[in-house]
Design an enzyme around this catalytic site. Structure first.
Site, short mmCIF file in Angstrom:
data_model
loop_
_atom_site.label_atom_id
_atom_site.label_comp_id
_atom_site.label_asym_id
_atom_site.label_seq_id
_atom_site.Cartn_x
_atom_site.Cartn_y
_atom_site.Cartn_z
N GLY A 29 0.50 -0.65 0.18
CA GLY A 29 -0.27 -0.18 0.38
C GLY A 29 0.80 0.80 0.37
O GLY A 29 2.01 1.63 -0.35
N VAL A 30 0.34 2.08 0.73
CA VAL A 30 0.88 3.74 0.61
C VAL A 30 2.06 3.38 1.39
O VAL A 30 3.24 4.01 0.89
CB VAL A 30 0.16 4.53 1.53
CG1 VAL A 30 -0.32 4.62 3.11
CG2 VAL A 30 0.59 5.54 1.17
N ASP A 31 2.63 2.69 2.55
CA ASP A 31 4.31 2.19 3.11
C ASP A 31 4.78 1.18 2.04
O ASP A 31 6.36 2.53 2.00
CB ASP A 31 3.71 1.17 4.12
CG ASP A 31 4.70 1.23 4.87
OD1 ASP A 31 5.62 1.76 5.20
OD2 ASP A 31 4.34 0.11 5.89
N SER A 39 -5.64 3.14 7.39
CA SER A 39 -6.89 2.50 8.04
C SER A 39 -6.98 2.11 6.62
O SER A 39 -8.06 0.37 7.09
CB SER A 39 -6.81 2.09 8.96
OG SER A 39 -6.21 2.05 10.27
N1 AR6 Z 1 -0.91 8.04 -1.86
C1 AR6 Z 1 -1.84 8.34 -1.35
N2 AR6 Z 1 -2.41 6.90 -0.63
C2 AR6 Z 1 -2.12 5.80 -1.03
C3 AR6 Z 1 -1.63 5.20 -2.03
C4 AR6 Z 1 -0.61 6.71 -1.78
N3 AR6 Z 1 0.61 6.52 -3.40
N4 AR6 Z 1 -1.00 4.57 -2.20
C5 AR6 Z 1 -2.06 3.80 -1.32
N5 AR6 Z 1 -2.50 4.35 -1.28
P1 AR6 Z 1 -2.99 0.92 2.89
P2 AR6 Z 1 -3.87 0.70 5.36
C6 AR6 Z 1 -4.11 4.30 -0.11
O1 AR6 Z 1 -3.43 -0.44 2.46
O2 AR6 Z 1 -4.84 0.29 5.15
C7 AR6 Z 1 1.20 -1.46 4.60
O3 AR6 Z 1 1.21 -3.45 4.37
C8 AR6 Z 1 -5.44 3.43 0.04
O4 AR6 Z 1 -5.77 3.59 -1.75
O5 AR6 Z 1 -1.81 1.50 2.20
O6 AR6 Z 1 -3.45 1.42 7.21
C9 AR6 Z 1 1.45 -0.99 6.27
O7 AR6 Z 1 2.47 -2.02 5.68
C10 AR6 Z 1 -5.73 3.25 0.96
O8 AR6 Z 1 -6.84 4.74 0.54
O9 AR6 Z 1 -3.03 1.37 4.77
C11 AR6 Z 1 1.24 -2.03 7.09
O10 AR6 Z 1 1.09 -3.44 6.97
C12 AR6 Z 1 -5.03 4.33 2.04
O11 AR6 Z 1 -4.03 4.87 1.12
C13 AR6 Z 1 -0.98 -1.95 6.65
O12 AR6 Z 1 -0.76 -1.67 5.01
C14 AR6 Z 1 -4.66 3.33 2.92
O13 AR6 Z 1 -4.12 2.06 2.28
C15 AR6 Z 1 -1.59 -0.98 7.05
O14 AR6 Z 1 -3.14 0.03 6.24
#
Ligand code: AR6
Length: 178
Positions: free
Chosen positions: A33-35, A122
């Site tokens: 994801g964003v991480d 999240s």
């Molecule tokens: N810019 C902005 N938002 C984004 C980007 C980006 N480049 N990429 C994704 N998103 P998630 P979580 C959005 O899954 O649910 C990781 O593995 C995405 O569409 O990134 O908090 C961590 O290491 C969504 O709306 O984070 C943790 O293990 C939002 O960011 C776990 O995921 C959050 O999605 C955290 O899960």
């Protein structure tokens, strides 16, 4: 919605702000994801710093936040916070999500960062329902801004069109007193 809060659609790794927030996990050692996107854009210096933090403080508990540098990102720093995994809503998820926003904002205020960008914490891999998460994000950030001069501007960065529309819709409802 507070006048110092903006909702935009885009990629958080490209935002020209003082600090961006990462939706990390408790290990601080990266993920999807964003991480994953933040670590890819920042380069290996960020992971090295996260490894040190993980070793010295044993990671980051859910709802808390830690600060690092930003490697190759346009931002000056990254705040890593850990949102709750959605388990149906009865496990304190709402309070933990509000804490993730509050503790990130507190850290930004302490460092006098003027501008901060948040992703929708999240709502991806951790499965938090997007509408409920939008309400909490908007309310928590607005309340913080009412009580603090820093950060001066908060951007909520929605990655996809659906989230963007949802956040806009919820902010308008909040303006109507709903
Ligand atoms: N810019 C902005 N938002 C984004 C980007 C980006 N480049 N990429 C994704 N998103 P998630 P979580 C959005 O899954 O649910 C990781 O593995 C995405 O569409 O990134 O908090 C961590 O290491 C969504 O709306 O984070 C943790 O293990 C939002 O960011 C776990 O995921 C959050 O999605 C955290 O899960």
């Amino acid at each position: 919605m507070h006048s110092r809060l903006r909702i935009i659609q885009g990629d958080i790794t490209r935002q020209q702000v003082d600090v961006i927030v990462n939706a990390a996990n408790s290990s601080l050692l990266g993920g999807g994801g964003v991480d994953g996107a933040i670590h890819r854009a920042a380069g290996p210096a960020l992971l090295a710093e996260c490894r040190q933090l993980a070793a010295s403080r044993g990671g980051c508990p859910t709802g808390e936040a830690v600060l690092t540098g930003a490697g190759n990102l346009p931002a000056r720093a990254v705040i890593h916070t850990v949102g709750p995994v959605w388990r149906g809503g009865g496990q304190g998820e709402a309070e933990l999500l509000a804490s993730a926003y509050n503790n990130s904002l507190q850290l930004a205020a302490e460092h006098r960062f003027a501008t901060i960008a948040f992703p929708a914490i999240s709502t991806g891999i951790y499965g938090y329902p997007k509408a409920a998460a939008a309400t909490i994000a908007l309310r928590t950030i607005s309340q913080f801004l009412q009580q603090h001069d820093y950060p001066q501007q908060v951007w909520l960065v929605c990655f996809d069109e659906e989230s963007y529309r949802l956040y806009r819709q919820h902010s308008e409802q909040a303006d109507d007193g709903g």
